[in-house]
Scaffold this active site. Structure first.
Site, mmCIF file in Angstrom:
data_model
loop_
_atom_site.group_PDB
_atom_site.id
_atom_site.type_symbol
_atom_site.label_atom_id
_atom_site.label_comp_id
_atom_site.label_asym_id
_atom_site.label_seq_id
_atom_site.Cartn_x
_atom_site.Cartn_y
_atom_site.Cartn_z
ATOM 1 N N ASP A 69 1.065 -1.371 -0.390
ATOM 2 C CA ASP A 69 -0.182 -0.300 -0.253
ATOM 3 C C ASP A 69 1.216 1.415 0.111
ATOM 4 O OD1 ASP A 69 -2.627 1.338 0.663
ATOM 5 O OD2 ASP A 69 -3.460 -0.222 0.660
ATOM 6 N N SER A 116 -6.726 4.225 -1.716
ATOM 7 C CA SER A 116 -6.533 2.971 -1.819
ATOM 8 C C SER A 116 -8.019 2.754 -2.328
ATOM 9 C CB SER A 116 -6.730 2.790 -0.381
ATOM 10 O OG SER A 116 -5.538 3.154 0.330
ATOM 11 N N HIS A 131 -12.222 11.545 0.405
ATOM 12 C CA HIS A 131 -12.180 11.583 0.824
ATOM 13 C C HIS A 131 -14.109 11.886 0.136
ATOM 14 C CE1 HIS A 131 -11.371 8.542 3.455
ATOM 15 N NE2 HIS A 131 -10.326 8.793 2.941
ATOM 16 N N ARG A 150 -3.740 15.416 4.846
ATOM 17 C CA ARG A 150 -3.434 14.206 4.430
ATOM 18 C C ARG A 150 -3.882 13.687 3.207
ATOM 19 N NH1 ARG A 150 -3.102 9.641 8.206
ATOM 20 N NH2 ARG A 150 -3.832 7.191 7.473
ATOM 21 N N ASP A 151 -5.059 14.204 2.801
ATOM 22 C CA ASP A 151 -5.208 14.636 1.411
ATOM 23 C C ASP A 151 -5.117 15.729 0.789
ATOM 24 O OD1 ASP A 151 -5.691 11.936 1.892
ATOM 25 O OD2 ASP A 151 -7.961 12.390 2.153
ATOM 26 N N ARG A 163 -8.966 15.033 11.756
ATOM 27 C CA ARG A 163 -9.380 13.009 11.564
ATOM 28 C C ARG A 163 -9.665 12.094 12.227
ATOM 29 N NH1 ARG A 163 -7.755 12.395 5.158
ATOM 30 N NH2 ARG A 163 -8.264 9.878 5.890
ATOM 31 N N ARG A 210 -16.416 8.806 -0.103
ATOM 32 C CA ARG A 210 -16.039 7.880 0.769
ATOM 33 C C ARG A 210 -16.730 6.757 2.059
ATOM 34 N NH1 ARG A 210 -9.189 6.424 -0.275
ATOM 35 N NH2 ARG A 210 -9.674 5.002 1.228
ATOM 36 N N GLY A 211 -16.577 5.583 1.852
ATOM 37 C CA GLY A 211 -17.362 5.010 2.409
ATOM 38 C C GLY A 211 -16.687 4.341 3.554
ATOM 39 N N ASP A 212 -14.896 4.360 4.528
ATOM 40 C CA ASP A 212 -14.895 3.541 4.657
ATOM 41 C C ASP A 212 -14.122 3.967 6.342
ATOM 42 O OD1 ASP A 212 -12.073 5.219 3.515
ATOM 43 O OD2 ASP A 212 -11.564 4.235 3.940
ATOM 44 N N ARG A 213 -14.109 5.534 5.842
ATOM 45 C CA ARG A 213 -14.342 6.324 7.255
ATOM 46 C C ARG A 213 -15.289 7.185 7.481
ATOM 47 N NH1 ARG A 213 -8.979 6.645 9.117
ATOM 48 N NH2 ARG A 213 -7.266 6.417 7.733
ATOM 49 N N ASP A 253 -23.303 -4.282 1.694
ATOM 50 C CA ASP A 253 -24.022 -5.588 2.318
ATOM 51 C C ASP A 253 -24.448 -4.863 3.040
ATOM 52 O OD1 ASP A 253 -22.377 -6.719 1.145
ATOM 53 O OD2 ASP A 253 -20.633 -7.000 1.872
ATOM 54 N N LYS A 296 -6.254 -1.921 6.671
ATOM 55 C CA LYS A 296 -6.193 -2.502 5.045
ATOM 56 C C LYS A 296 -7.093 -3.454 4.832
ATOM 57 C CE LYS A 296 -3.556 1.465 4.093
ATOM 58 N NZ LYS A 296 -3.943 3.097 3.526
ATOM 59 N N ASP A 299 1.870 2.976 2.566
ATOM 60 C CA ASP A 299 0.932 4.300 3.093
ATOM 61 C C ASP A 299 0.990 4.955 4.624
ATOM 62 O OD1 ASP A 299 -1.342 5.205 1.706
ATOM 63 O OD2 ASP A 299 -2.131 4.648 3.352
ATOM 64 N N HIS A 345 1.776 8.363 5.348
ATOM 65 C CA HIS A 345 0.854 9.363 5.849
ATOM 66 C C HIS A 345 1.062 10.461 7.090
ATOM 67 C CE1 HIS A 345 -2.770 9.162 2.815
ATOM 68 N NE2 HIS A 345 -2.579 8.452 3.253
ATOM 69 N N ASP A 388 -0.959 -0.170 -4.599
ATOM 70 C CA ASP A 388 -2.606 0.355 -4.905
ATOM 71 C C ASP A 388 -2.507 2.092 -5.525
ATOM 72 O OD1 ASP A 388 -2.186 1.014 -2.689
ATOM 73 O OD2 ASP A 388 -3.914 1.088 -1.988
ATOM 74 N N HIS A 389 -1.081 3.048 -5.452
ATOM 75 C CA HIS A 389 -1.185 4.488 -5.623
ATOM 76 C C HIS A 389 0.047 4.937 -4.780
ATOM 77 C CE1 HIS A 389 -1.741 5.234 -1.108
ATOM 78 N NE2 HIS A 389 -2.660 4.385 -1.198
ATOM 79 N N HIS A 402 -0.928 10.963 -0.518
ATOM 80 C CA HIS A 402 -0.289 10.197 -1.944
ATOM 81 C C HIS A 402 -0.130 10.933 -2.851
ATOM 82 C CE1 HIS A 402 -4.296 7.807 -0.589
ATOM 83 N NE2 HIS A 402 -3.215 8.077 0.493
HETATM 84 O O1 LIG Z 1 -6.441 6.786 5.341
HETATM 85 C C1 LIG Z 1 -6.936 7.673 4.404
HETATM 86 O O2 LIG Z 1 -8.353 6.828 4.467
HETATM 87 C C2 LIG Z 1 -6.661 7.578 2.884
HETATM 88 C C3 LIG Z 1 -6.184 8.886 2.805
HETATM 89 O O3 LIG Z 1 -7.201 9.886 2.837
HETATM 90 O O4 LIG Z 1 -6.082 7.092 2.175
HETATM 91 P P1 LIG Z 1 -5.891 5.253 2.109
HETATM 92 O O5 LIG Z 1 -6.631 6.111 0.508
HETATM 93 O O6 LIG Z 1 -4.705 5.089 1.680
HETATM 94 O O7 LIG Z 1 -6.999 4.916 2.037
HETATM 95 MN MN LIG Z 2 -3.978 2.761 -0.458
HETATM 96 MN MN LIG Z 3 -3.101 6.313 2.295
#
Ligand SMILES: O=C(O)[C@@H](CO)OP(=O)(O)O
Ligand SMILES: [Mn+2]
Ligand SMILES: [Mn+2]
Length: 546
Positions: free
Chosen positions: A18, A69, A129, A159-160, A196, A276-279, A315, A352, A420, A424, A461-462, A491
């Site tokens: 990563d 990611s 995000h 971070r971004d 964040r 973006r969903g993960d966070r 899901d 990840k 990664d 960061h 991935d980047h 990134h």
């Molecule tokens: O930490 C994260 O949320 C992003 C950067 O905003 O990183 P990555 O896309 O590698 O998950």
């Molecule tokens: Mn990544």
């Molecule tokens: Mn990242």
């Protein structure tokens, strides 16, 4: 020697490093600065290609957009370029769909007597995000649709975007509010915020305490009180000189009487504007889940209208209400492999984990076939990652090696997070250590793949760790006032390496005539290595039998 469940097919192992791209090799390239004998060995023994991992190559709006990611893993797993992130929302804005349905319901709730519209999200123009432009459009439409009481809950990035710019983003937002409210009786204010990484934007349930801190600040109005967002930033910076925007403590804005200016109340409408969903999913769940919610003690949960910018988890259908519908990604590479009956392993540390499962599988959390697929989540450390920069590289390698030794899996994929996550932090020395740990882990996996007579593919991935400095428009490194490098936490738009080493005796060569090789070509490459048919709409494989 391993036995696989599919006779005649050797194990294929994919390692995603990563955030380990290919840089210029200058003084700010932590990958070049790190000792990477194992990656050097792969480069010398196998096929080495460089592939694009940013911008339109991964479905983003423009080639000035860095990769990330979500889009990287989506693209690798899908074998095609899918319109992504900001672009999806942009398309919905262009077509106007975004202002129908859920938006109208939010407006209806927010314009009922005494109610408010709350906008919660990342205050950034990083486009990973959230998007600055989307936030401005939401404000414009809130105004034209008659939302009189509006509260913003702003998460600082660092971070971004360039670090230590939270004050500038806050000032820009204040200006945008004044522009829209001056001379009107609109009551629009910033009500809470925080960095964040300590406020709200935890992911993969690594640390619910982060979400709880956000809940106290945004919803209950009970975090550390400040008279304004700028006062909060100045004070927190004075208290911890040099602190990164990501780590600024959660706070609540209060009025002259010390009352929070914008807690969430019954009847209000809440929109999370991150796409973006993960966070975004954990705070979403805190708002919409019933008594079964176990993340933290929410206290009284306000009875509100809730919408997310888009679908954060396919899901569980979270959130059930969203402004923009997501793309559907079907026939991803692991679905194709699952149909063949081959057994698959996915292993990653928590930070990840969803990247290697959910994003990899086209935004789907569950295996396609629970009988043949195993997912391993190795708990990540709960500290700042430059304090333990090796992260869980060795432990992740251990799982892959053990699985290879025991046999049974034909496709084994894993993610090594350090390049990664430590990249960061903007800590150059720690990032070198992280990359060296990744290199060692890759080396140990390579040895096990060789022993099993398998095939190894290593990519990323980047970019991130290979370019650790902010640059001006000419690409020259920028320095702080005292002459030290302005370390970059984001990134990059760099390409990433792709190594293919087959220890089984099969001989491969780079495929000819593939246009603009990118991450979208990985899935077909894997299927060719597994001798499976490549779906027609996939982008072509990057290798062919020699
Ligand atoms: O930490 C994260 O949320 C992003 C950067 O905003 O990183 P990555 O896309 O590698 O998950
Ligand atoms: Mn990544
Ligand atoms: Mn990242």
């Amino acid at each position: 020697m391993s036995t696989t469940t599919t006779p005649g097919v050797r194990p294929l192992v994919l390692v995603v490093m990563d955030g380990v791209g290919t840089g210029t090799g200058d003084a700010y390239d932590a990958v070049a600065a790190a000792a990477t004998p194992q990656l050097d060995r792969l480069r010398d023994t196998g096929i080495h290609l460089e592939v694009a991992a940013h911008g339109t190559h991964v479905g983003l709006s423009s080639d000035s957009d860095m990769g990330n990611s979500e889009v990287g893993h989506n693209t690798m797993g899908a074998g095609r370029i899918i319109p992504q992130g900001a672009k999806r929302v942009d398309d919905a804005v262009r077509g106007g769909e975004i202002w129908e349905g859920a938006w109208q319901d939010a407006v209806a709730a927010a314009t009922a007597d005494g109610s408010a519209l709350h906008l919660i999200g990342l205050l950034s123009d990083g486009n990973v995000h959230s998007s600055w432009d989307h936030l401005m459009l939401l404000l414009d439409h809130a105004k034209s649709d008659g939302v009189t009481r509006l509260r913003l809950h702003t998460l600082f990035d660092g971070r971004d975007v360039e670090d230590r710019t939270a004050d500038r983003f806050a000032a820009r937002l204040e200006e945008a509010l004044v522009e829209r409210t001056d001379g009107t009786d609109l009551d629009w204010q910033i009500a809470s915020g925080g960095g964040r990484m300590v406020t709200t934007m935890d992911r993969y349930e690594a640390n619910w305490g982060v979400v709880e801190a956000g809940w106290r600040a945004h919803v209950q109005g009970e975090a550390r009180p400040f008279e304004s967002v700028s006062k909060a930033i100045t004070t927190l910076r004075e208290e911890t000189p040099g602190i990164s925007d990501q780590l600024l403590e959660a706070f609540t804005v209060v009025d002259a009487d010390g009352e929070a200016v914008g807690p969430v109340r019954d009847g209000d409408a809440v929109i999370i504007f991150n796409f973006r969903g993960d966070r975004a999913i954990e705070l979403t769940r805190a708002f919409v889940e019933g008594d079964g919610f176990a993340g933290f003690d929410r206290g009284t949960v306000p009875d509100i209208f809730f919408a997310g910018m888009t679908l954060y988890d396919g899901d569980t259908n979270m959130p059930p209400v969203r402004l923009v519908q997501p793309p559907t990604i079907t026939d991803t590479v692991s679905e194709v492999i699952a149909r063949s009956g081959m057994h698959q392993l996915a292993a990653s540390e928590t930070q990840k984990y969803g990247h290697m499962t959910y994003f990899w599988n086209g935004n789907r959390s569950d295996p396609f076939d629970a009988e043949t697929e195993t997912y391993i989540d190795i708990p990540s450390d709960q500290i700042e990652f430059d304090k333990a920069p090796r992260m869980k590289a060795a432990e992740t390698a251990d799982y892959v090696i053990k699985a290879l030794e025991e046999g049974g899996y034909t496709f084994l994929r894993s993610n090594l997070a350090g390049g990664d996550m430590v990249g960061h932090t903007g800590n150059f020395e720690a990032t070198i250590t992280a990359v060296e740990a990744v290199d060692e882990a890759v080396g140990r996996i390579a040895t096990a793949v060789e022993a099993a007579g398998g095939c190894l593919v290593v990519t990323a991935d980047h970019g991130n760790s290979e370019d650790m400095v902010e640059r001006d428009k000419q690409g020259q490194p920028r320095t702080s006032q005292d002459g030290t490098p302005l370390w970059k936490t984001a990134h990059s738009t760099n390409p990433v390496p792709l190594y293919v080493v087959d220890y089984s005796g099969h001989r491969w060569e780079p495929a000819e005539g593939v246009e603009a090789p990118g991450l979208s070509n990985l899935a077909a490459t894997l299927l060719v290595l597994l001798d499976l048919e490549v779906p027609q709409d996939y982008r072509p494989a990057l290798i062919a039998p020699a």
